[in-house]
Design an enzyme around this catalytic site. Structure first.
Site, short mmCIF file in Angstrom:
data_model
loop_
_atom_site.label_atom_id
_atom_site.label_comp_id
_atom_site.label_asym_id
_atom_site.label_seq_id
_atom_site.Cartn_x
_atom_site.Cartn_y
_atom_site.Cartn_z
N HIS A 259 0.83 -1.20 -0.07
CA HIS A 259 0.09 -0.13 0.03
C HIS A 259 1.00 1.16 0.01
CE1 HIS A 259 -3.62 2.34 1.12
NE2 HIS A 259 -2.71 3.00 1.52
N GLU A 260 1.55 1.35 0.98
CA GLU A 260 2.50 2.46 1.08
C GLU A 260 3.70 2.69 -0.21
OE1 GLU A 260 1.45 4.73 2.98
OE2 GLU A 260 0.24 3.38 4.13
N HIS A 263 1.82 4.44 -2.94
CA HIS A 263 1.90 6.00 -2.75
C HIS A 263 3.38 6.31 -3.09
CE1 HIS A 263 -1.90 6.51 -0.81
NE2 HIS A 263 -1.76 5.83 0.30
N GLU A 289 -4.84 7.74 -3.27
CA GLU A 289 -5.08 6.49 -2.51
C GLU A 289 -5.25 5.30 -3.73
OE1 GLU A 289 -4.85 6.02 0.33
OE2 GLU A 289 -6.21 4.33 0.82
CO CO Z 1 -2.98 5.24 1.68
#
Ligand code: CO
Length: 494
Positions: A259-260, A263, A289
């Protein structure tokens, strides 16, 4: 000197102040000793003040105007456009109000932490009232047509209104609730829980294997540990991501890292000219996101991915030999209504957002008093997820956002999921052999698509414009509902 050059120098300087604040922030959320908290707040305030004062000065507006009147290259035009948009928006809020909010949210954060720890909402309520009051004032300063909440939402997702979010929620809720009903009749995946420990060092190695495969640049970034994982950018060459480890479950950190890193890849992919400072270099939190969700759910929770990553997992944790790759993939996609948003699966996650949206909208618009929050929360949990928390710590007090004055932030999580599905649909159309590429570990294939279609544009376009430009149509929730139904019907063998 030409005004565009002076303006760009000013932007660079603001970027430096922002980077200082970001580095202090990163440190505070990772390795800072507890006793440093007081001084750290002062340092961060100082760095923020330097940045805000320089950015919001009259002179910045004059430079923007003068630059617009001169001859500009296409890149310079885009830079001026981005800075002007942010300048106009941020100037609407008096700087005294920025400062007051900073103070009140610092107090509210401490009150929230104590209230959560002691399961006592009344400890948080008065501080929340004060934060709300300032947020309502800011909404008035920003201006809105229909309701104060629209002004706050616009800070995080420019161009979208509460009424529009509401029209998204109804059909989405219907789809998800229906799907949950279907899954009850399906084959629930087993959770494979080997009675083994997963040493942190080995988990770190696994996470680094993933980062390598994703082409996250570890010479221009870094993975570290934080209790609440986040990503923060100092400069294009310094993008920090974080994860947290559970010694009984290596997939918790792996999915967090995916997830990170999603980003992080976005931040690393923004052209240097368009990386002004992190906060104003992408269109919205929802678009950001969409990138993290793509890698977390679209890639790392896919069967294709595990076809290539399973052997790497076995090298580090041979205990998973007992589990077939398909069963492993199914177990990572098990669905279960639960109390805590950050632990929710892909199907129930958006339901958690819906109830928060409804509550914060009414709260900000002054339709419900703070004192009713715990009761309202539990009612809505029951109606959306069919379960009720037995304590406020597991209920209305679980998230930090409201203590920080972040009203209008939650819907961006949901929008991220929706954008991600719509982008993915287009990606598959553009790349017919995407599935094979992922199964072979050629993750540069989807990455390149994201670079070309999304990352390269920085913050030139508003979220709605970008979605339309990339996919040929406005936000359409059918891409998400089709995706989620077909994925989970397959996993549950329906
Ligand atoms: Co996020």
């Amino acid at each position: 000197m030409m005004s565009i050059k002076i303006l760009r120098e000013r932007i660079r300087k603001i970027g430096h102040y922002e980077a200082m604040a970001a580095l202090l922030d990163w440190d505070q959320n990772t390795y800072m000793p507890a006793k440093a908290a007081g001084d750290r707040a002062l340092l961060m305030e100082e760095a923020t003040r330097l940045s805000v004062e320089l950015f919001l000065a009259d002179q910045t507006g004059e430079l923007i105007e003068a630059a617009e009147a001169g001859t500009l290259t296409p890149t310079e035009k885009n830079i001026v456009k981005i800075v002007k948009r942010e300048y106009i928006k941020n100037r609407k809020i008096p700087s005294e109000s920025h400062v007051r909010l900073k103070g009140e949210t610092a107090r509210a954060f401490e009150a929230w932490r104590a209230a959560k720890e002691e399961n006592d909402f009344s400890r948080f309520a008065p501080a929340l009232e004060k934060v709300l009051e300032i947020c309502r004032e800011q909404a008035d300063s920003l201006g809105y047509q229909n309701e104060p909440y629209d002004a706050m939402l616009d800070l995080y997702e420019p161009g979208i209104k509460a009424a529009e979010v509401e029209t998204i929620i109804r059909p989405l809720q219907e789809c998800l609730t229906g799907l949950l009903g279907d899954l009850d009749n399906g084959g629930k995946p087993d959770v494979f829980t080997p009675a083994a420990a997963f040493p942190l060092q080995l988990q770190e190695e696994l996470n680094h294997q993933l980062l390598k495969l994703m082409h996250f640049d570890l010479e221009g970034g870094q993975l570290s540990t934080a209790p609440h994982p986040f990503t923060i950018t100092m400069s294009p060459g310094d993008v920090r991501i974080t994860t947290r480890y559970n010694k009984h479950d290596p997939f918790s950190s792996l999915l967090g890292t995916a997830h990170e890193a999603g980003h992080g890849l976005y931040e690393q992919g923004i052209p240097e000219d368009l990386m002004l400072w992190s906060e104003i270099s992408t269109p919205s939190l929802g678009i950001h996101e969409s990138q993290s969700r793509f890698w977390e759910n679209g890639i790392v929770r896919s069967l294709d991915f595990w076809k290539c990553f399973y052997p790497r997992l076995l090298e580090i944790f041979p205990v998973f030999k007992q589990c077939k790759v398909e069963d492993l993939w199914r177990s990572l996609n098990r669905v279960e209504p639960s109390l805590i948003r950050v632990e929710a699966d892909e199907v129930t996650y958006n339901l958690h957002i819906m109830l928060r949206f409804e509550i914060e909208r009414e709260l900000l618009n002054g339709k419900v008093p703070v004192s009713r929050l715990p009761e309202l929360w539990n009612e809505k949990m029951k109606s959306y997820l069919g379960i009720e928390p037995s304590t406020d710590s597991e209920g209305v007090l679980q998230d930090v956002h409201w203590s920080m004055g972040l009203f209008g932030y939650f819907p961006t999580y949901m929008l991220g999921n929706l954008y991600s599905a719509q982008f993915s649909h287009k990606m598959v159309k553009d790349i017919p052999d995407l599935s094979a590429a992922v199964a072979e570990g050629r993750l540069e294939v989807p990455l390149q698509w994201l670079r070309t279609n999304i990352h390269n544009h920085g913050n030139i376009y508003q979220p709605g414009e970008l979605v339309k430009m990339v996919t040929g149509e406005s936000l359409n929730i059918n891409y998400f509902t089709d995706y989620i139904k077909s994925k989970y019907h397959e996993i549950y063998r329906l």
